[in-house]
Motif scaffolding. Structure first.
Motif, PDB file in Angstrom:
ATOM      1  N   UNK A 108       8.203 -13.474  -6.267  1.00  0.00           N
ATOM      2  CA  UNK A 108       9.667 -13.004  -6.142  1.00  0.00           C
ATOM      3  C   UNK A 108      10.688 -13.455  -5.043  1.00  0.00           C
ATOM      4  N   UNK A 109       9.830 -13.462  -3.988  1.00  0.00           N
ATOM      5  CA  UNK A 109      10.628 -13.656  -2.568  1.00  0.00           C
ATOM      6  C   UNK A 109      10.558 -15.465  -2.238  1.00  0.00           C
ATOM      7  N   UNK A 110       9.525 -16.148  -2.680  1.00  0.00           N
ATOM      8  CA  UNK A 110       9.366 -17.541  -2.583  1.00  0.00           C
ATOM      9  C   UNK A 110       9.029 -17.736  -1.132  1.00  0.00           C
ATOM     10  N   UNK A 111       7.861 -17.053  -0.558  1.00  0.00           N
ATOM     11  CA  UNK A 111       7.564 -17.020   0.909  1.00  0.00           C
ATOM     12  C   UNK A 111       6.481 -18.107   1.008  1.00  0.00           C
ATOM     13  N   UNK A 112       5.576 -18.202  -0.075  1.00  0.00           N
ATOM     14  CA  UNK A 112       4.349 -19.084  -0.298  1.00  0.00           C
ATOM     15  C   UNK A 112       4.820 -20.298  -0.753  1.00  0.00           C
ATOM     16  N   UNK A 113       4.983 -21.326  -0.020  1.00  0.00           N
ATOM     17  CA  UNK A 113       5.002 -22.942  -0.499  1.00  0.00           C
ATOM     18  C   UNK A 113       3.885 -23.190  -1.657  1.00  0.00           C
ATOM     19  N   UNK A 114       2.921 -22.620  -1.907  1.00  0.00           N
ATOM     20  CA  UNK A 114       1.922 -22.980  -2.796  1.00  0.00           C
ATOM     21  C   UNK A 114       2.162 -22.039  -4.181  1.00  0.00           C
ATOM     22  N   UNK A 115       3.087 -21.228  -4.052  1.00  0.00           N
ATOM     23  CA  UNK A 115       3.049 -20.394  -5.397  1.00  0.00           C
ATOM     24  C   UNK A 115       4.716 -20.531  -5.754  1.00  0.00           C
ATOM     25  N   UNK A 116       4.797 -20.886  -6.895  1.00  0.00           N
ATOM     26  CA  UNK A 116       6.328 -21.105  -7.578  1.00  0.00           C
ATOM     27  C   UNK A 116       7.262 -19.899  -7.389  1.00  0.00           C
ATOM     28  N   UNK A 117       8.422 -20.082  -7.153  1.00  0.00           N
ATOM     29  CA  UNK A 117       9.190 -19.065  -7.249  1.00  0.00           C
ATOM     30  C   UNK A 117       9.864 -18.752  -8.259  1.00  0.00           C
ATOM     31  N   UNK A 118       9.988 -17.249  -8.606  1.00  0.00           N
ATOM     32  CA  UNK A 118      10.405 -16.843  -9.813  1.00  0.00           C
ATOM     33  C   UNK A 118      11.897 -15.746  -9.629  1.00  0.00           C
ATOM     34  N   UNK A 119      11.765 -15.221  -8.423  1.00  0.00           N
ATOM     35  CA  UNK A 119      12.860 -14.341  -7.869  1.00  0.00           C
ATOM     36  C   UNK A 119      13.149 -13.106  -8.819  1.00  0.00           C
ATOM     37  N   UNK A 120      11.846 -12.847  -9.585  1.00  0.00           N
ATOM     38  CA  UNK A 120      11.933 -11.459 -10.386  1.00  0.00           C
ATOM     39  C   UNK A 120      11.514 -10.273  -9.684  1.00  0.00           C
ATOM     40  N   UNK A 121      11.882  -9.178  -9.919  1.00  0.00           N
ATOM     41  CA  UNK A 121      11.477  -7.976  -9.199  1.00  0.00           C
ATOM     42  C   UNK A 121      10.052  -7.737  -9.556  1.00  0.00           C
ATOM     43  N   UNK A 122       9.258  -7.197  -8.399  1.00  0.00           N
ATOM     44  CA  UNK A 122       7.957  -6.747  -8.541  1.00  0.00           C
ATOM     45  C   UNK A 122       7.556  -5.393  -8.154  1.00  0.00           C
ATOM     46  N   UNK A 123       8.652  -4.648  -7.891  1.00  0.00           N
ATOM     47  CA  UNK A 123       8.476  -3.377  -7.329  1.00  0.00           C
ATOM     48  C   UNK A 123       9.532  -2.521  -7.625  1.00  0.00           C
ATOM     49  N   UNK A 124       9.292  -1.250  -8.376  1.00  0.00           N
ATOM     50  CA  UNK A 124      10.490  -0.542  -8.935  1.00  0.00           C
ATOM     51  C   UNK A 124       9.961   1.099  -8.151  1.00  0.00           C
ATOM     52  N   UNK A 125      10.901   1.574  -7.485  1.00  0.00           N
ATOM     53  CA  UNK A 125      10.711   2.809  -6.632  1.00  0.00           C
ATOM     54  C   UNK A 125      11.926   3.761  -7.258  1.00  0.00           C
ATOM     55  N   UNK A 126      11.541   4.948  -7.675  1.00  0.00           N
ATOM     56  CA  UNK A 126      12.249   6.089  -7.887  1.00  0.00           C
ATOM     57  C   UNK A 126      12.305   7.355  -7.009  1.00  0.00           C
ATOM     58  N   UNK A 127      13.561   7.924  -7.072  1.00  0.00           N
ATOM     59  CA  UNK A 127      13.635   9.035  -6.101  1.00  0.00           C
ATOM     60  C   UNK A 127      14.643  10.219  -6.943  1.00  0.00           C
ATOM     61  N   UNK A 128      14.904  11.353  -6.136  1.00  0.00           N
ATOM     62  CA  UNK A 128      15.462  12.452  -6.609  1.00  0.00           C
ATOM     63  C   UNK A 128      16.858  11.991  -6.850  1.00  0.00           C
ATOM     64  N   UNK A 129      17.307  10.993  -6.259  1.00  0.00           N
ATOM     65  CA  UNK A 129      18.651  10.779  -6.520  1.00  0.00           C
ATOM     66  C   UNK A 129      19.108   9.371  -6.819  1.00  0.00           C
TER      67      UNK A 129
END
Length: 344
Positions: free
Chosen positions: A238-259
């Motif tokens: 998702x973030x492209x931080x590791x040069x050995x892992x292909x970058x996709x820029x897809x979300x990988x975490x979803x957080x919900x709240x009361x608002x």
């Protein structure tokens, strides 16, 4: 070429693996650092810098701090050696091989007043800092739940002829980062329940699973993980931080709240009231890194050596390790139970 004018910190890197060499390069490039050399028993590692078989061989060299990037089970011993030499330290994650080792090292550092930093480098991403601030400010109200996904297929060669052949569980290698990310952004984790998936590579190694969590602030969460499934979802992709892992820029975490809700790393922010009205996207610009997380971490290490409060020291990282150990223990127990049942 780094600017060596003015005061610089002399840094010894211990461990010449993939991450160790990245640390060597980062130290060389940093204007506030000077590379003392690399300590590793494998003298065939070819770098243009002084080489030492072991940390103690560098005693005569002026050293301000050490970066410990050795195998995890050696972290506590190497940390204790560095403390005895009076060297401040940056230790790669996980902080130690066992919770007991981590606690012992934390006590040693407290007694010797040696400063420490642990390499949970995701905390240095500008977007992670932004996410933490938004949640703390109540941008989505009180956090209710979080869902995190990490799924990618590691190449078979990753496990061949090394310690990962039997002990390459993604919990301690990969998920320990995600656990720390959740602790940093959501809050302390109070309880975990883990379910193991079926190994697909014909080994006894943990490869996939699902984890349920409760946080001390009342929120709940889930982590789904697999190192056998190619997918676009995972922090590195998702973030492209590791040069050995292909970058996709897809979300990988979803957080919900009361608002509202927010997804990461796109920082797509939704706000709403109840189900009678659709939630609406609130424009938000993701924060951009001005340095790589490894570079930012090194800059912070220099500050820590000068007395700044660490982003995450050995004592703090021990809490991340404690959660990871709980998950690993539950997965291992289930895995062995399932294997024994199938062989009966």
């Amino acid at each position: 070429m780094a600017n060596r004018s003015g005061d610089v910190k002399r840094i010894l890197v211990v461990g010449g693996g993939l991450i160790g060499i990245r640390h060597v390069e980062a130290v060389r490039a940093h204007p506030a650092c000077e590379l003392v050399g690399l300590a590793d028993p494998d003298m065939s590692i070819d770098i243009d810098a002084p080489r030492y078989m072991a940390m103690r061989e560098a005693k005569s060299a002026a050293v301000d701090g050490v970066i410990i990037a050795t195998p995890t089970h050696l972290h506590a011993d190497h940390g204790a050696q560095a403390a005895a030499l009076g060297w401040h330290m940056l230790i790669e994650k996980p902080v130690a091989g066992t919770l007991e080792d981590a606690q012992t090292l934390a006590q040693t550092l407290k007694q010797t007043q040696i400063r420490s930093l642990v390499g949970h480098h995701r905390r240095y991403h500008a977007s992670v800092q932004q996410l933490k601030s938004l949640i703390a400010e109540g941008a989505i109200g009180q956090v209710v739940n979080v869902s995190l996904l990490w799924a990618m297929r590691k190449p078979d060669a990753y496990f061949d002829g090394n310690w990962r052949t039997a002990g390459g569980s993604p919990v301690m290698i990969n998920l320990v980062h995600d656990i720390d990310l959740l602790r940093f952004c959501i809050g302390e984790i109070a309880q975990v329940v883990a379910l193991s998936g079926t190994p697909l590579r014909g080994t006894d190694r943990i490869e996939s699973g699902a984890i349920a969590l409760t946080f001390e602030n009342g929120a709940t969460g889930t982590i789904s993980f697999a190192d056998t499934a190619p997918s676009p979802w995972g922090f590195e992709a998702a973030t492209g931080e590791n040069p050995n892992i292909g970058t996709t820029q897809q979300d990988m975490m979803w957080i919900t709240g009361t608002g509202g809700a927010i997804s990461f790393p796109s920082m797509t922010l939704w706000r709403g009231s109840d189900w009678g009205t659709p939630a609406q996207i609130t424009p938000l610009t993701p924060a951009a890194d001005t340095a790589t997380p490894l570079e930012a971490q090194l800059t912070h290490f220099v500050e820590v050596m000068d007395g700044a409060a660490p982003m995450i020291d050995v004592a703090d990282a021990t809490r991340t390790l404690a959660v990871a150990e709980q998950i690993e223990a539950q997965l291992t127990s289930q895995h062995h139970t399932t294997r024994n049942a199938l062989s009966a």
